[in-house]
Design an enzyme around this catalytic site. Structure first.
Site, mmCIF file in Angstrom:
data_model
loop_
_atom_site.group_PDB
_atom_site.id
_atom_site.type_symbol
_atom_site.label_atom_id
_atom_site.label_comp_id
_atom_site.label_asym_id
_atom_site.label_seq_id
_atom_site.Cartn_x
_atom_site.Cartn_y
_atom_site.Cartn_z
ATOM 1 N N ARG A 28 0.805 -1.229 0.000
ATOM 2 C CA ARG A 28 0.000 0.000 0.000
ATOM 3 C C ARG A 28 0.838 1.279 0.000
ATOM 4 O O ARG A 28 0.303 2.368 -0.213
ATOM 5 C CB ARG A 28 -0.971 -0.007 1.198
ATOM 6 C CG ARG A 28 -2.213 -0.842 0.915
ATOM 7 C CD ARG A 28 -3.194 -0.742 2.040
ATOM 8 N NE ARG A 28 -2.801 -1.580 3.167
ATOM 9 C CZ ARG A 28 -3.237 -1.408 4.417
ATOM 10 N NH1 ARG A 28 -4.060 -0.413 4.700
ATOM 11 N NH2 ARG A 28 -2.852 -2.224 5.382
ATOM 12 N N LYS A 35 9.128 -0.660 2.518
ATOM 13 C CA LYS A 35 8.338 0.164 3.442
ATOM 14 C C LYS A 35 9.134 0.615 4.659
ATOM 15 O O LYS A 35 9.063 1.781 5.050
ATOM 16 C CB LYS A 35 7.099 -0.611 3.898
ATOM 17 C CG LYS A 35 6.280 0.136 4.935
ATOM 18 C CD LYS A 35 4.912 -0.435 5.138
ATOM 19 C CE LYS A 35 4.935 -1.668 5.994
ATOM 20 N NZ LYS A 35 3.561 -2.109 6.327
ATOM 21 N N GLY A 96 3.754 -15.537 6.940
ATOM 22 C CA GLY A 96 3.050 -15.079 8.132
ATOM 23 C C GLY A 96 4.010 -14.700 9.252
ATOM 24 O O GLY A 96 5.207 -14.998 9.202
ATOM 25 N N SER A 118 7.772 -4.814 15.261
ATOM 26 C CA SER A 118 7.623 -4.731 13.806
ATOM 27 C C SER A 118 8.377 -3.517 13.286
ATOM 28 O O SER A 118 8.333 -2.445 13.895
ATOM 29 C CB SER A 118 6.152 -4.585 13.416
ATOM 30 O OG SER A 118 5.489 -5.794 13.673
ATOM 31 N N GLY A 119 9.029 -3.702 12.155
ATOM 32 C CA GLY A 119 9.815 -2.622 11.554
ATOM 33 C C GLY A 119 8.970 -1.461 11.072
ATOM 34 O O GLY A 119 9.494 -0.383 10.795
ATOM 35 N N GLY A 155 -6.135 -8.381 15.473
ATOM 36 C CA GLY A 155 -6.337 -9.578 16.278
ATOM 37 C C GLY A 155 -7.013 -9.195 17.588
ATOM 38 O O GLY A 155 -6.599 -8.245 18.258
ATOM 39 N N ARG A 352 26.964 27.200 4.805
ATOM 40 C CA ARG A 352 27.266 25.821 4.399
ATOM 41 C C ARG A 352 28.323 25.210 5.328
ATOM 42 O O ARG A 352 28.824 25.870 6.236
ATOM 43 C CB ARG A 352 27.701 25.826 2.939
ATOM 44 C CG ARG A 352 26.541 26.230 2.005
ATOM 45 C CD ARG A 352 27.008 26.366 0.572
ATOM 46 N NE ARG A 352 27.756 25.193 0.144
ATOM 47 C CZ ARG A 352 28.667 25.194 -0.833
ATOM 48 N NH1 ARG A 352 28.948 26.316 -1.484
ATOM 49 N NH2 ARG A 352 29.286 24.078 -1.159
ATOM 50 N N ASN A 396 34.608 44.548 6.807
ATOM 51 C CA ASN A 396 33.373 44.850 6.108
ATOM 52 C C ASN A 396 33.527 44.366 4.664
ATOM 53 O O ASN A 396 34.411 44.816 3.945
ATOM 54 C CB ASN A 396 33.106 46.359 6.150
ATOM 55 C CG ASN A 396 31.670 46.647 5.743
ATOM 56 O OD1 ASN A 396 31.205 46.137 4.724
ATOM 57 N ND2 ASN A 396 30.976 47.442 6.524
HETATM 58 C C1 UD1 Z 1 -0.694 -8.690 13.105
HETATM 59 C C2 UD1 Z 1 -1.279 -9.623 14.170
HETATM 60 C C3 UD1 Z 1 -2.581 -9.017 14.699
HETATM 61 C C4 UD1 Z 1 -2.331 -7.622 15.240
HETATM 62 C C5 UD1 Z 1 -1.679 -6.754 14.168
HETATM 63 C C6 UD1 Z 1 -1.253 -5.446 14.757
HETATM 64 C C7 UD1 Z 1 -0.598 -11.837 13.464
HETATM 65 C C8 UD1 Z 1 -1.049 -13.113 12.873
HETATM 66 N N1 UD1 Z 1 -1.530 -10.892 13.593
HETATM 67 O O1 UD1 Z 1 -1.616 -8.678 12.035
HETATM 68 O O2 UD1 Z 1 -3.078 -9.838 15.723
HETATM 69 O O3 UD1 Z 1 -3.535 -7.031 15.677
HETATM 70 O O4 UD1 Z 1 -0.483 -7.401 13.649
HETATM 71 O O5 UD1 Z 1 -0.787 -4.588 13.755
HETATM 72 O O6 UD1 Z 1 0.549 -11.693 13.842
HETATM 73 N N2 UD1 Z 1 5.744 -9.784 8.459
HETATM 74 C C9 UD1 Z 1 6.864 -10.492 8.102
HETATM 75 N N3 UD1 Z 1 6.700 -11.698 7.489
HETATM 76 C C10 UD1 Z 1 5.479 -12.217 7.228
HETATM 77 C C11 UD1 Z 1 4.339 -11.493 7.605
HETATM 78 C C12 UD1 Z 1 4.508 -10.283 8.235
HETATM 79 O O7 UD1 Z 1 7.983 -10.055 8.323
HETATM 80 O O8 UD1 Z 1 5.427 -13.311 6.670
HETATM 81 C C13 UD1 Z 1 5.921 -8.502 9.122
HETATM 82 C C14 UD1 Z 1 5.273 -7.366 8.359
HETATM 83 O O9 UD1 Z 1 6.189 -6.772 7.470
HETATM 84 C C15 UD1 Z 1 4.892 -6.417 9.480
HETATM 85 C C16 UD1 Z 1 4.614 -7.341 10.663
HETATM 86 O O10 UD1 Z 1 5.251 -8.558 10.362
HETATM 87 O O11 UD1 Z 1 5.962 -5.570 9.833
HETATM 88 C C17 UD1 Z 1 3.135 -7.562 10.908
HETATM 89 O O12 UD1 Z 1 2.561 -8.123 9.758
HETATM 90 P P1 UD1 Z 1 1.138 -7.693 9.234
HETATM 91 O O13 UD1 Z 1 0.841 -8.416 7.982
HETATM 92 O O14 UD1 Z 1 1.017 -6.227 9.242
HETATM 93 O O15 UD1 Z 1 0.247 -8.289 10.409
HETATM 94 P P2 UD1 Z 1 -1.299 -8.184 10.528
HETATM 95 O O16 UD1 Z 1 -1.913 -9.160 9.598
HETATM 96 O O17 UD1 Z 1 -1.702 -6.775 10.419
#
Ligand code: UD1
Ligand code: MG
Length: 475
Positions: A28, A35, A96, A118-119, A155, A352, A396
Site C-alpha cells: 500500500r 516500506k 506469516g 515490527s519494523g 487480532g 554551508r 566589512n
Molecule cells: C498482526 C497480528 C494481529 C495484530 C496486528 C497489529 C498476526 C497473525 N496478527 O496482524 O493480531 O492485531 O499485527 O498490527 O501476527 N511480516 C513479516 N513476514 C510475514 C508477515 C509479516 O515479516 O510473513 C511482518 C510485516 O512486514 C509487518 C509485521 O510482520 O511488519 C506484521 O505483519 P502484518 O501483515 O502487518 O500483520 P497483521 O496481519 O496486520
C-alpha cells in the site's frame, strides 16, 4: 551480584533479545523503496525500532528481512552502532508472522526473553517495553494490547477474567469476537525457552493460510502458562505504517509531541503544528521559533535565540541571542556551522559546512558562506560569496564581492586581515592575502597580496572625454 551488566539489560534476570519483523512488502505504500526504509522524522521507520532496541540494551537484535532484503540490511548496517549485536535473518517466502519469527529461532539463545517488534511500528517507547518486560518477569508471555473504537482488521484479545485465552485474527473471528475492542498491538515479550517449542507447533489452518505468531497464546494456555496483557492507552506507540497517509499522520503525531516537549521546556513556538524536527534539537532558555522551520541532524539553539519563519537549519550551533531571519538555510553537514553570540543572519542567507561565525557577525540577504571563518564583528550584508576564507575582526565585506576560491582543479584560501574594508563587486582571486586595515576599491580584481593599511584599486582607470559627440544615425 552481577556488577558487569546493568540491571536494565535484563528482564526478570534474563537477557533481552529483540526480533524485528521487516520482511513484508508494504504494497500500500506503492513505492519502490521497501516500506521500513521510508522516513519518519528524518529516520527510517526501521531505524526508530532498532534505536528503541538499543535503548533497551538488548543483547541481540535480529532483523527479519524479505522484500528488498539486501537494501534493508545495507541501510540498517549503515545506521546502527557497530557494537550492536545485530543479526539478519531472511524470510523467503513470507508465510506469516509466526513463520517470520521461526526463521529467527537459530539466532536466539535459549536463556533470554524475546521481544517481538515490527519494523513498521516506529514510535513504541522503550519505557513501554520495560513495562512489558517487568510483567514478563522472565516467566510468562506478555502481550501489549490497546482498546480501539474501531478494531476492524486487528487480532482480538479473548479473555476469561484477567487471563488471556487467545488472540483471534479478525478474519477468523466470530461475530461475537468481532465485538471485542481490545486488540493485540503486534508487540509481545516471551521467554525464549517457552517461545521456541510453541513456534514449532504452529500451523496455517486459518482463514489466511498463514503461520500466525499470535497462535502461541493458544499453546501457552494449553500448557497452563498464564498469558498477561499489558494495556496501553497510547495508540501512537503501537500505530503501524501501511500507506503514505498513515506515514504522514504518524509524522504529524510525532512532531506535535516533540513540539509539546519543547514548549514544556520553555521554548516558544509560534505554532506547534508547524514545526519539523528531523534529528535532535536542543534549546536553552527563551528561544523563539517562528512558523514552518525545519531542523535536521544536531542543532543547538543557545539562550535567547530567535529563528524567523521558514528557516531550514541542519547541524548547527547557534550562539546566545543570535537572530536568524526568515528564509535562511543553514546546513553544516559533517562540519557543523557555528554562529556566534549576537550574530544577525539573513533573511535569505546560506551557511554551508565549515562556516564559523564569531560574535555579532552580520550575514545579510543572498550571502553564501562555506568553509570560512568570520571573526567577531565581521559583516557581509548583501549578495556575496565567502568560501575557503578567513575574515578578521570587524571586516566589512562589500555587496557583490566574491572569493574566487577554485581554479578549476584546486581550492585556495583567502586571508583578510582585521578591519579591512572590501568594496562592492570585488573578486579576490585566491590564494591571496589582504593586509590588516587595508581597503580594496569597489570593482577590483585582486590577484596579488596587499600591504596592511593600503588602499588597493585594481580596475581600469576612469576616463572622461569632454564634449564627446554621440554617433548620429544615418539617413
Ligand atoms: C498482526 C497480528 C494481529 C495484530 C496486528 C497489529 C498476526 C497473525 N496478527 O496482524 O493480531 O492485531 O499485527 O498490527 O501476527 N511480516 C513479516 N513476514 C510475514 C508477515 C509479516 O515479516 O510473513 C511482518 C510485516 O512486514 C509487518 C509485521 O510482520 O511488519 C506484521 O505483519 P502484518 O501483515 O502487518 O500483520 P497483521 O496481519 O496486520
Ligand atoms: Mg497480515
Amino acid at each position: 551480584m552481577d556488577i558487569t551488566t546493568p540491571s536494565s539489560h535484563k528482564a526478570g534476570g534474563l537477557p533481552i533479545d529483540v526480533v524485528i519483523m521487516a520482511a513484508g512488502k508494504g504494497t500500500r505504500m506503492k513505492s519502490k523503496l521497501p516500506k521500513v526504509l521510508h522516513r519518519l522524522a528524518g529516520r527510517a521507520l526501521l531505524q526508530h525500532v532498532v534505536d528503541t532496541a538499543a535503548e533497551l540494551s538488548a543483547r541481540r537484535v535480529v532483523v527479519i528481512t524479505g522484500h528488498g532484503a539486501a537494501q534493508v540490511e545495507t541501510a540498517v548496517r549503515a545506521f546502527s552502532a557497530a557494537s550492536m549485536g545485530l543479526d539478519f535473518v531472511r524470510q523467503e517466502p513470507q508465510l506469516g508472522t509466526g513463520h517470520a519469527v521461526q526463521q529467527a529461532v537459530p539466532a536466539l539463545p535459549d536463556d533470554g526473553v524475546v521481544v517481538v517488534l515490527s519494523g513498521d511500528v516506529p514510535l513504541t517507547q522503550a519505557d513501554t517495553l520495560r513495562q512489558l518486560l517487568a510483567a514478563c518477569d522472565g516467566r510468562q508471555p506478555v502481550l501489549l494490547t490497546l482498546d480501539m473504537p474501531d478494531p476492524t482488521g486487528y487480532g482480538r484479545i479473548v479473555r476469561q477474567g484477567d487471563t488471556v485465552q487467545a488472540i483471534v485474527e479478525h478474519k477468523d473471528a466470530s461475530e461475537a469476537q468481532r465485538q471485542i475492542k481490545e486488540i493485540y498491538s503486534g508487540i509481545m515479550a516471551v521467554p525464549a525457552r517457552l517461545l521456541k517449542p510453541w513456534l514449532a507447533r504452529l500451523d496455517n489452518n486459518n482463514a489466511q493460510a498463514e503461520y500466525y505468531l499470535t497462535d502461541v497464546v493458544k499453546f501457552a494456555v494449553a500448557d497452563g502458562v498464564p498469558v498477561v496483557a499489558v494495556k496501553t492507552q497510547d495508540a501512537v506507540q503501537v500505530a503501524g505504517v501501511n500507506s503514505p497517509v498513515q506515514l504522514a499522520e504518524l509524522e504529524r503525531a510525532y512532531q506535535l509531541r516533540l513540539a509539546h516537549t519543547l514548549m514544556n521546556q520553555g521554548v516558544r513556538l509560534a505554532d506547534p503544528a508547524r514545526l519539523d524536527v528531523r534529528g535532535t534539537l536542543s534549546c536553552d532558555q527563551d528561544v523563539d521559533i517562528d512558523i514552518n522551520c525545519v531542523f535536521e541532524g544536531q542543532v543547538t539553539l543557545c539562550e535567547g535565540v530567535k529563528i524567523g519563519a521558514h528557516c531550514v537549519i541542519a547541524n548547527a550551533h547557534i550562539g546566545a541571542g543570535a537572530v536568524i531571519h526568515p528564509y535562511t538555510h543553514i546546513d553544516g553537514g559533517a562540519q557543523p556551522v557555528q554562529v556566534g553570540a549576537g550574530a544577525l543572519i539573513g533573511p535569505f542567507a546560506r551557511l554551508r559546512p565549515g562556516a564559523v561565525l564569531g560574535k555579532e557577525v552580520h550575514i545579510g540577504n543572498f550571502v553564501e558562506v562555506k568553509n570560512a571563518t568570520l571573526k567577531d564583528g565581521a559583516k557581509a550584508n548583501h549578495l556575496a560569496y565567502v568560501g575557503d576564507a578567513t575574515l578578521g575582526e570587524r571586516v566589512n565585506y562589500g555587496a557583490g564581492s566574491i572569493t574566487a576560491n577554485y581554479d578549476g582543479a584546486n581550492k585556495h584560501h583567502t586571508e583578510i586581515g582585521a578591519d579591512v574594508h572590501i568594496g562592492s563587486n570585488c573578486v579576490l582571486i585566491a590564494p591571496v592575502t589582504i593586509g590588516e586595515g587595508g581597503t580594496v576599491g569597489g570593482g577590483s580584481v585582486i590577484t596579488k597580496n596587499t600591504a596592511p593599511g593600503a588602499l588597493t584599486v585594481a580596475r581600469a582607470k576612469q576616463v572622461s572625454l569632454s564634449n564627446w559627440q554621440r554617433p548620429v544615425k544615418k539617413k
